[in-house]
Write a protein that holds these residues in place. Structure first.
Motif, PDB file in Angstrom:
ATOM      1  N   GLU A 183       0.834  -1.205   0.000  1.00 31.55           N
ATOM      2  CA  GLU A 183       0.000   0.000   0.000  1.00 31.55           C
ATOM      3  C   GLU A 183       0.874   1.262   0.000  1.00 31.55           C
ATOM      4  N   ALA A 184       1.955   1.249   0.761  1.00 34.86           N
ATOM      5  CA  ALA A 184       2.865   2.395   0.766  1.00 34.86           C
ATOM      6  C   ALA A 184       3.498   2.575  -0.612  1.00 34.86           C
ATOM      7  N   ALA A 185       3.907   1.484  -1.245  1.00 37.31           N
ATOM      8  CA  ALA A 185       4.494   1.565  -2.590  1.00 37.31           C
ATOM      9  C   ALA A 185       3.466   2.083  -3.589  1.00 37.31           C
ATOM     10  N   ARG A 186       2.217   1.688  -3.425  1.00 36.22           N
ATOM     11  CA  ARG A 186       1.142   2.174  -4.313  1.00 36.22           C
ATOM     12  C   ARG A 186       1.000   3.685  -4.178  1.00 36.22           C
ATOM     13  N   ARG A 187       1.005   4.169  -2.933  1.00 28.78           N
ATOM     14  CA  ARG A 187       0.879   5.614  -2.694  1.00 28.78           C
ATOM     15  C   ARG A 187       2.062   6.383  -3.274  1.00 28.78           C
ATOM     16  N   LEU A 188       3.232   5.757  -3.272  1.00 29.96           N
ATOM     17  CA  LEU A 188       4.435   6.410  -3.783  1.00 29.96           C
ATOM     18  C   LEU A 188       4.581   6.287  -5.299  1.00 29.96           C
ATOM     19  N   GLY A 189       3.676   5.553  -5.926  1.00 25.40           N
ATOM     20  CA  GLY A 189       3.736   5.409  -7.375  1.00 25.40           C
ATOM     21  C   GLY A 189       4.856   4.503  -7.851  1.00 25.40           C
ATOM     22  N   LEU A 190       5.051   3.391  -7.163  1.00 24.55           N
ATOM     23  CA  LEU A 190       6.102   2.438  -7.512  1.00 24.55           C
ATOM     24  C   LEU A 190       5.473   1.130  -7.998  1.00 24.55           C
TER      25      LEU A 190
END
Length: 56
Positions: free
Chosen positions: A19-26
């Motif tokens: 979820e954090a990677a999704r928010r960061l656009g990765l």
């Protein structure tokens, strides 16, 4: 802590990381974490079924 508990904790950690990677656009990281999450969930399911061979 049992193996099943450890797998559930790992699944939770992977889910939060994805979820954090999704928010960061990765997107590549999201994909890799999602695939790892599938493997861990399968291992947890196998563990709860009494199958302790470690295969997922």
């Amino acid at each position: 802590m049992s193996r099943g508990d450890q797998l559930e904790e790992l699944a939770s950690d992977l889910s939060r990381a994805a979820e954090a990677a999704r928010r960061l656009g990765l997107p590549t990281t999201v994909y890799l974490l999602s695939m790892a999450l599938v493997e861990v969930r399968e291992a947890a399911a196998a563990d709860s079924d009494g199958n302790d061979d470690g295969a997922a």
